[in-house]
Design a protein around this motif. Sequence first.
Motif, mmCIF file in Angstrom:
data_model
loop_
_atom_site.group_PDB
_atom_site.id
_atom_site.type_symbol
_atom_site.label_atom_id
_atom_site.label_comp_id
_atom_site.label_asym_id
_atom_site.label_seq_id
_atom_site.Cartn_x
_atom_site.Cartn_y
_atom_site.Cartn_z
ATOM 1 N N ASP A 154 0.848 -1.279 -0.017
ATOM 2 C CA ASP A 154 -0.142 0.101 -0.194
ATOM 3 C C ASP A 154 0.938 1.184 -0.008
ATOM 4 N N ALA A 155 2.070 1.162 0.375
ATOM 5 C CA ALA A 155 2.977 2.343 0.669
ATOM 6 C C ALA A 155 3.836 2.874 -0.797
ATOM 7 N N HIS A 156 3.457 1.867 -1.658
ATOM 8 C CA HIS A 156 4.087 2.154 -2.991
ATOM 9 C C HIS A 156 3.503 3.534 -3.661
ATOM 10 N N VAL A 157 3.862 4.294 -4.096
ATOM 11 C CA VAL A 157 3.398 5.700 -4.719
ATOM 12 C C VAL A 157 4.084 5.595 -6.270
ATOM 13 N N THR A 158 3.242 5.697 -7.305
ATOM 14 C CA THR A 158 3.498 5.708 -8.488
ATOM 15 C C THR A 158 3.922 7.257 -8.806
ATOM 16 N N VAL A 159 5.014 7.341 -9.981
ATOM 17 C CA VAL A 159 5.422 8.507 -10.264
ATOM 18 C C VAL A 159 4.766 9.393 -11.042
ATOM 19 N N ASP A 160 3.704 8.939 -11.633
ATOM 20 C CA ASP A 160 2.846 9.561 -12.487
ATOM 21 C C ASP A 160 1.128 9.357 -12.205
ATOM 22 N N GLY A 161 0.933 8.605 -10.973
ATOM 23 C CA GLY A 161 -0.446 8.705 -10.678
ATOM 24 C C GLY A 161 -1.253 7.618 -11.105
ATOM 25 N N ARG A 162 -0.481 6.664 -12.017
ATOM 26 C CA ARG A 162 -1.160 5.617 -12.620
ATOM 27 C C ARG A 162 -1.606 4.866 -11.531
ATOM 28 N N ARG A 163 -2.964 3.899 -11.969
ATOM 29 C CA ARG A 163 -3.577 2.874 -10.992
ATOM 30 C C ARG A 163 -2.657 1.759 -11.064
ATOM 31 N N ARG A 164 -2.619 1.046 -9.802
ATOM 32 C CA ARG A 164 -1.809 -0.258 -9.675
ATOM 33 C C ARG A 164 -2.959 -1.135 -9.259
ATOM 34 N N ALA A 165 -2.835 -2.618 -9.611
ATOM 35 C CA ALA A 165 -3.668 -3.726 -9.349
ATOM 36 C C ALA A 165 -2.863 -4.187 -8.063
ATOM 37 N N MET A 166 -3.658 -4.408 -7.161
ATOM 38 C CA MET A 166 -2.986 -5.068 -5.772
ATOM 39 C C MET A 166 -3.595 -6.592 -5.653
ATOM 40 N N ARG A 167 -2.578 -7.354 -5.203
ATOM 41 C CA ARG A 167 -2.885 -8.580 -4.729
ATOM 42 C C ARG A 167 -3.804 -8.630 -3.452
ATOM 43 N N ASP A 168 -4.688 -9.557 -3.174
ATOM 44 C CA ASP A 168 -4.984 -9.690 -2.035
ATOM 45 C C ASP A 168 -4.113 -10.330 -0.925
ATOM 46 N N PRO A 169 -3.477 -9.818 0.100
ATOM 47 C CA PRO A 169 -2.734 -10.214 0.883
ATOM 48 C C PRO A 169 -2.595 -11.489 1.544
ATOM 49 N N VAL A 170 -3.887 -11.958 1.823
ATOM 50 C CA VAL A 170 -4.267 -13.294 2.431
ATOM 51 C C VAL A 170 -4.182 -14.362 1.361
ATOM 52 N N ALA A 171 -4.799 -14.193 0.134
ATOM 53 C CA ALA A 171 -4.823 -14.873 -1.108
ATOM 54 C C ALA A 171 -3.350 -15.345 -1.515
ATOM 55 N N TYR A 172 -2.606 -14.154 -1.519
ATOM 56 C CA TYR A 172 -1.137 -14.364 -2.114
ATOM 57 C C TYR A 172 -0.444 -15.023 -1.178
ATOM 58 N N THR A 173 -0.723 -14.873 0.165
ATOM 59 C CA THR A 173 0.162 -15.725 1.222
ATOM 60 C C THR A 173 -0.169 -17.163 0.943
ATOM 61 N N GLU A 174 -1.573 -17.370 0.674
ATOM 62 C CA GLU A 174 -1.963 -18.987 0.714
ATOM 63 C C GLU A 174 -1.317 -19.395 -0.627
ATOM 64 N N LEU A 175 -1.339 -18.454 -1.794
ATOM 65 C CA LEU A 175 -0.557 -19.222 -2.845
ATOM 66 C C LEU A 175 0.655 -19.369 -2.664
ATOM 67 N N LEU A 176 1.506 -18.732 -2.156
ATOM 68 C CA LEU A 176 3.135 -19.006 -2.058
ATOM 69 C C LEU A 176 3.147 -20.147 -1.065
ATOM 70 N N CYS A 177 2.301 -20.423 -0.034
ATOM 71 C CA CYS A 177 2.259 -21.697 0.875
ATOM 72 C C CYS A 177 2.083 -22.691 -0.251
ATOM 73 N N GLU A 178 1.431 -22.793 -1.013
ATOM 74 C CA GLU A 178 0.846 -23.801 -1.888
ATOM 75 C C GLU A 178 2.213 -24.218 -2.760
ATOM 76 N N MET A 179 2.864 -23.066 -3.290
ATOM 77 C CA MET A 179 3.765 -23.301 -4.454
ATOM 78 C C MET A 179 5.145 -23.616 -4.027
ATOM 79 N N HIS A 180 5.727 -23.271 -2.816
ATOM 80 C CA HIS A 180 7.086 -23.170 -2.412
ATOM 81 C C HIS A 180 7.141 -23.974 -1.085
ATOM 82 N N PRO A 181 8.562 -24.287 -0.842
ATOM 83 C CA PRO A 181 8.954 -25.300 0.247
ATOM 84 C C PRO A 181 8.544 -24.709 1.594
#
Length: 343
Positions: free
Chosen positions: A264-291
């Motif tokens: 959330d703290a990342h700020v774009t230099v030109d005000g462009r919109r950013r697509a954000m991952r859902d933090p919980v879903a992303y953590t769950e994905l990492l747990c499934e993919m990695h050691p």
Amino acid sequence: MRVGTFVLAAQFPGQGQGEALHRAVRSAEVAEESGLDSVWLAEHHFVPYGVCPSAVTLAALLLGRTRRIRVGTAVSVLPSAHPVSLGEQTALLHLTSGGRFSLGVGRGGPWIDLEVFGTGLDAYEKDFPESLDLLLRWLREPRVAARGDRFTFREVPVVPRPDELIGTRPEGPEVIVACTSPKSVKIAAERGLPMLLGMHCDNEEKAEMVARWRTDALAAGRPPEEVEHAGHVSAGVAQIADHRADASETLLKAMPGWLKQGLDAHVTVDGRRRAMRDPVAYTELLCEMHPVGPPRLAADRIAATAERTGISRFALLTEGSGDLAATEENVRRLGTEVLPLLS
């Protein structure tokens, strides 16, 4: 198999920046003690996602505190730096460490860093190839001049010369490129530079990028032997516990809060919109993919990635608990319980 740690110096909610940096340093020291191959250091500006603003500076500290382990940047953000300055620092670390330093570079993002450092959006959007080529020339030639769109200067001598280190790679320090798109894969392949592939990619995505790199490298006339033995690096997450559920729970308790706060703290230099991952879903994905789990499961997942992609070098995030003692234990278990299963 060459297994190392990926150090973000992540600032978890409620933690100070000094605490995050202390954990980063200690985890690297423990990585050497535990027999791991390498430590890869991230670089970020103005955000708690990672509080190390200069990966080469932290690398210098860790190279001085260690004797065996390889230390690399993952990555130094090239659009925010002058390639000659970064080349000088790389040569210095290469020579004074006995060849234990690897320079990873990447484009970064369209962040406010480009405004603060005065490099501008073009440095991110179109000038990366020119900057990379100037950096490579600095690391491989005795004298360098520039006549490009972004950099123009008269010929100057390269001091210190990275090729003066006896008994190491004749081409000087290793350079790798963080790749997230076909365009960046092509840039790396045409120059014969290995890739760093992110922890958000699964085995299929990484295998596709390796195959694309090989095709592009051969098409660019790179030697087949070089293509066959490219030292790509796969980033991931490692959390070792006696039970898979316990390892996942550790990460799910800590990582979503850090991810939300940091991203959330990342700020774009030109005000462009950013697509954000859902933090919980992303953590769950990492747990499934990695050691993430018991040592045997962790080793099997590392081996599966190596078999599917052909990659044998790994940079694994071990600080996902956010806790110093837990991170040290995690690194030790990775080195003493998982690594022997991969021999």
